[in-house]
Design a protein around this motif. Sequence first.
Motif, PDB file in Angstrom:
ATOM      1  N   PHE A   9       0.845  -1.183   0.000  1.00 35.64           N
ATOM      2  CA  PHE A   9       0.000   0.000   0.000  1.00 35.64           C
ATOM      3  C   PHE A   9       0.883   1.237   0.000  1.00 35.64           C
ATOM      4  CE2 PHE A   9      -2.227  -3.425   1.961  1.00 35.64           C
ATOM      5  CZ  PHE A   9      -3.501  -3.337   1.457  1.00 35.64           C
ATOM      6  N   GLN A  10       0.663   2.129  -0.954  1.00 32.96           N
ATOM      7  CA  GLN A  10       1.379   3.399  -0.965  1.00 32.96           C
ATOM      8  C   GLN A  10       0.357   4.514  -0.907  1.00 32.96           C
ATOM      9  OE1 GLN A  10       4.952   4.130  -3.290  1.00 32.96           O
ATOM     10  NE2 GLN A  10       3.968   5.928  -4.170  1.00 32.96           N
TER      11      GLN A  10
ATOM     12  N   GLY B 127      -6.221  15.477   1.257  1.00 34.94           N
ATOM     13  CA  GLY B 127      -6.351  14.126   1.787  1.00 34.94           C
ATOM     14  C   GLY B 127      -5.393  13.161   1.115  1.00 34.94           C
ATOM     15  N   PRO B 128      -5.311  11.947   1.645  1.00 37.36           N
ATOM     16  CA  PRO B 128      -4.410  10.939   1.093  1.00 37.36           C
ATOM     17  C   PRO B 128      -5.026  10.225  -0.112  1.00 37.36           C
ATOM     18  CG  PRO B 128      -5.476  10.101   3.057  1.00 37.36           C
ATOM     19  CD  PRO B 128      -5.936  11.521   2.886  1.00 37.36           C
ATOM     20  N   CYS B 129      -4.168   9.804  -1.028  1.00 38.54           N
ATOM     21  CA  CYS B 129      -4.596   9.011  -2.181  1.00 38.54           C
ATOM     22  C   CYS B 129      -3.791   7.719  -2.215  1.00 38.54           C
ATOM     23  CB  CYS B 129      -4.356   9.761  -3.488  1.00 38.54           C
ATOM     24  SG  CYS B 129      -5.370  11.236  -3.684  1.00 38.54           S
TER      25      CYS B 129
ATOM     26  N   GLU C 142      -7.659   4.686  -9.256  1.00 35.12           N
ATOM     27  CA  GLU C 142      -8.926   5.393  -9.452  1.00 35.12           C
ATOM     28  C   GLU C 142      -9.896   5.163  -8.299  1.00 35.12           C
ATOM     29  OE1 GLU C 142     -12.556   5.596 -12.672  1.00 35.12           O
ATOM     30  OE2 GLU C 142     -10.596   4.887 -13.329  1.00 35.12           O
ATOM     31  N   GLY C 143     -10.462   6.243  -7.798  1.00 34.97           N
ATOM     32  CA  GLY C 143     -11.461   6.155  -6.745  1.00 34.97           C
ATOM     33  C   GLY C 143     -10.907   5.936  -5.354  1.00 34.97           C
ATOM     34  N   THR C 144      -9.602   6.143  -5.172  1.00 32.78           N
ATOM     35  CA  THR C 144      -9.023   5.868  -3.855  1.00 32.78           C
ATOM     36  C   THR C 144      -8.380   7.090  -3.221  1.00 32.78           C
ATOM     37  OG1 THR C 144      -6.981   5.055  -4.850  1.00 32.78           O
ATOM     38  CG2 THR C 144      -8.663   3.411  -4.305  1.00 32.78           C
ATOM     39  N   CYS C 145      -8.868   8.266  -3.524  1.00 36.83           N
ATOM     40  CA  CYS C 145      -8.469   9.453  -2.779  1.00 36.83           C
ATOM     41  C   CYS C 145      -9.528   9.647  -1.690  1.00 36.83           C
ATOM     42  CB  CYS C 145      -8.380  10.681  -3.668  1.00 36.83           C
ATOM     43  SG  CYS C 145      -6.946  10.633  -4.776  1.00 36.83           S
TER      44      CYS C 145
END
Length: 144
Positions: free
Chosen positions: A112-113, A120-122, A133-136
Amino acid sequence: MALFTRNLVLVLFLLTITLCDAGISIHRKRRHVRVKNFLQLNGTLFTLTLHCKSKDDDLGKKVIPFNGSWEFDFIPHFLGATLYFCGFAWPGQFKWFNVYNDDRDIDRASKFQWSIYPPGPCRVDWFNESIVEGTCYHWNGEAL
């Protein structure tokens, strides 16, 4: 005493088989987490101070320059209750986020990076560093 030992071994063996049949893995893959600092606002680059913990482990305070990174690894608890969260600080700001949560991450890859931005974090692909995609996410405690 030999009878007790033999029965104990048999009970443990049967328990292991039962847990495996129920889909509960006693041995879980090692997870790797990397946090990368991309804090920039109006052309100003910020140093990121972070402090990551789980219920059982305090990983200490780390200072990461812009475009720098820090990483750690662990083996999730076999009962599925692993949570690592980090506090993130830069001038005038303090935020926090769960960088690993069994409920969200157990079925994903083992690496996981997280790229840290002011909003916010992505989650980023470990190998090509593109945002998944979709992970921010918003910071914990902030409304969507």
